[in-house]
Design an enzyme around this catalytic site. Structure first.
Site, short mmCIF file in Angstrom:
data_model
loop_
_atom_site.label_atom_id
_atom_site.label_comp_id
_atom_site.label_asym_id
_atom_site.label_seq_id
_atom_site.Cartn_x
_atom_site.Cartn_y
_atom_site.Cartn_z
N LYS A 60 170.10 13.29 86.38
CA LYS A 60 171.44 13.21 86.96
C LYS A 60 171.87 14.57 87.49
CE LYS A 60 176.05 11.56 85.44
NZ LYS A 60 176.76 10.96 84.26
N SER B 31 178.94 6.80 85.19
CA SER B 31 178.73 7.71 86.31
C SER B 31 177.26 8.05 86.55
CB SER B 31 179.50 9.02 86.07
OG SER B 31 179.05 9.68 84.89
N SER C 115 178.99 6.03 80.45
CA SER C 115 178.27 6.31 81.68
C SER C 115 176.77 6.08 81.63
CB SER C 115 178.54 7.74 82.14
OG SER C 115 179.87 7.87 82.58
#
Length: 525
Positions: free
Chosen positions: A135, A212, A236
């Site tokens: 990420k 996210s 997330s």
């Protein structure tokens, strides 16, 4: 769902907490707060994955200095391409505002901010041959960390060191093969980035991937990589895992180091990960989780599995039914696993086994009811403002100085965060402490709470914000249980509604990460 209560030949103990009916009315958001949680850890049993000969050929040895300061980064051409993309996003957002609705693009290019990144793992490690996407909030030496926002990337310098979480994977032999997109500053559970687009959901085309950690989930679901490294503050990892039909884990708070990872709300933040199989999920834990602390030196025996009725009432009826059917189909495996755990080495005298009993997390608890916290939807208020207070402390100065043009939803949440008062923050700190105490008392040292990972399948891309706000209320009421209490939670794939994946959540006691992943693999793998 019928419950089976068994007692081992070693003795008996009182039954689990009694259940009662629950209401699920939605409470309006109020001011709240948070306090840091205790950290705990356990040793991680190693489960190697056998790499193919072709995969081994790609790995090579790194020097120790490589991991301290630098790693191989993307080529100059790739760096220039990423910089140009970011510059275009900055210029576009300033000139015309951020895109909304049908302007959002769902493309594979929306999965990676840098798909050319490749960092070889150390040869001969336990994860040799395993590929990982990371990420875009994890630092890699020599690169910029974009944090899901072009203005953030443009206003920050390149990282001088690689974060510990990525370094641990590389030292274990895993190869990093891409840096993935995410929601802006990690402040969303949707996966719709107004600047970079929407990573596609391979399991549910036309629907959001969840956020996210959207790009990392998509990369795993599409089979691009074996493991996707993400973060989980309010869901997330668990939410994208549910929407995309992959395995995902939020570990016990504090069990994976967060240095070199952009923070959102530190007392909630965790490094989580996605995997294509339960063995890969456990393999990632073997490498990423810190060793045991003095308070969690003994392995957990998770012999009581309780279905949280008030959590299932927050799910859509068809989702709740599908998850219960999924559970019943694996009852036999669960019974066998729990009987083995109750009679094996390390089992305490009087070990009780409960197979899919029922309980309530909030409703019926006298202390919680007295504080106005007798419904899970009331916990949402505590979580929202508690998290927001921390977020503004972390990022308020940067937001004020740079005035980034945030996308819909994120813009409103940062505005809300800016208005949290110290008094509101302090008032909610005591509520969070109470919730943490009661959840941990319910979990004890051997209980697994079974919950829906999300209220239902992934919503459609470009669903109106007002509709998503209502969805988010139910969603965070489910995900905040583990977040507020600092507990580990796994999202297990397998159930579907109309052909769309829905995840089953398993919440364990803090520090039970290894036992929880092992049990999930045995029962649902």
């Amino acid at each position: 769902m019928r419950a089976l209560t068994l007692r081992s030949r070693l003795g008996s103990q009182p039954s689990h907490r009694p259940s009662c009916s629950a209401s699920s009315g939605v409470a309006a958001p109020t001011a709240a707060s948070c306090q840091p949680l205790l950290r705990s850890s356990l040793p991680a049993p190693y489960l190697p994955r056998n790499p193919s000969a072709a995969s081994r050929a790609h790995s090579h040895r790194h020097s120790t200095a490589c991991f301290r300061n630098t790693v191989r980064t993307m080529s100059a051409a790739a760096e220039a391409s990423t910089a140009a993309s970011t510059a275009a996003a900055v210029a576009g957002s300033k000139s015309r505002g951020v895109p909304t609705g049908s302007e959002l693009q769902t493309t594979w290019a929306s999965t990676y901010i840098d798909g050319s990144l490749r960092i070889e793992g150390e040869a001969g490690g336990p994860l040799t041959g395993v590929t990982v996407a990371i990420k875009d909030l994890f630092d890699v030496a020599g690169q910029k960390t974009g944090f899901g926002n072009p203005v953030w990337r443009d206003s920050h310098q390149r990282a001088t060191a690689t974060c510990p979480a990525v370094t641990r994977l590389l030292r274990a032999g895993a190869t990093v093969t891409g840096r993935t997109h995410m929601d802006e500053l990690a402040y969303s559970l949707n996966g719709e980035n107004a600047h970079y687009g929407v990573p596609p959901n391979p399991a549910a085309p036309g629907r959001i991937p969840g956020g996210s950690s959207s790009g990392s989930a998509t990369a795993v679901a599409a089979g691009h990589v074996d493991i996707g490294l993400g973060s989980d503050t309010g869901g997330s990892v668990r939410v994208p895992a549910s929407y995309c039909g992959v395995w995902g884990v939020r570990p016990t708070h504090g069990r994976v180091p967060l240095e070199g990872a952009r923070p959102l709300a530190p007392s909630f933040d965790t490094v989580g990960w996605f995997a294509r199989t339960p063995d890969l999920l456990r393999g990632g834990g073997t490498v990423l989780l810190d060793p045991p602390g003095p308070s969690t030196a003994h392995p957990h025996k998770l012999t009581k599995w309780l279905v949280a009725v008030d959590a299932f009432e927050l799910a859509q009826p068809e989702t709740a039914a599908a998850l219960r059917q999924f559970l019943e189909a694996r009852r036999g495996r669960l019974e066998g696993h729990l009987m083995g755990a109750s009679s094996g080495a390390g089992a305490a005298a009087g070990t009780e086994v409960v197979v899919l009993g029922e309980t309530h997390i909030a409703m019926g608890n006298t202390a919680l009811s007295a504080a106005g916290l007798g419904a899970l939807t009331s916990w949402l208020d505590v979580f929202r403002v508690c998290q927001a207070g921390e977020i503004w402390r972390e990022h308020g100065a940067w937001v004020t100085a740079h005035a980034p043009n945030f996308g819909p939803g994120i813009r409103e949440r940062f505005d809300m965060a800016s208005r949290i008062t110290p008094q509101e923050w302090e008032a909610a700190a005591s509520k969070r402490a109470l919730i943490t105490r009661e959840v941990r008392a319910l979990l004890g040292s051997n209980t697994v709470l079974v919950v829906p990972s999300a209220p239902g399948p992934a919503p459609l891309v470009a669903t109106p914000p007002a509709t998503l706000d209502a969805w988010r209320t139910s969603l965070i009421s489910l995900t905040c249980v583990a977040g507020l209490s600092g507990s580990p939670q796994i999202s297990v794939p397998g159930a579907t509604v109309g052909g769309l994946p829905v995840g089953l959540g398993l919440i364990g006691p803090p520090g039970s990460d290894e036992a929880l992943m092992e049990a999930a693999g045995v029962v649902f793998g």
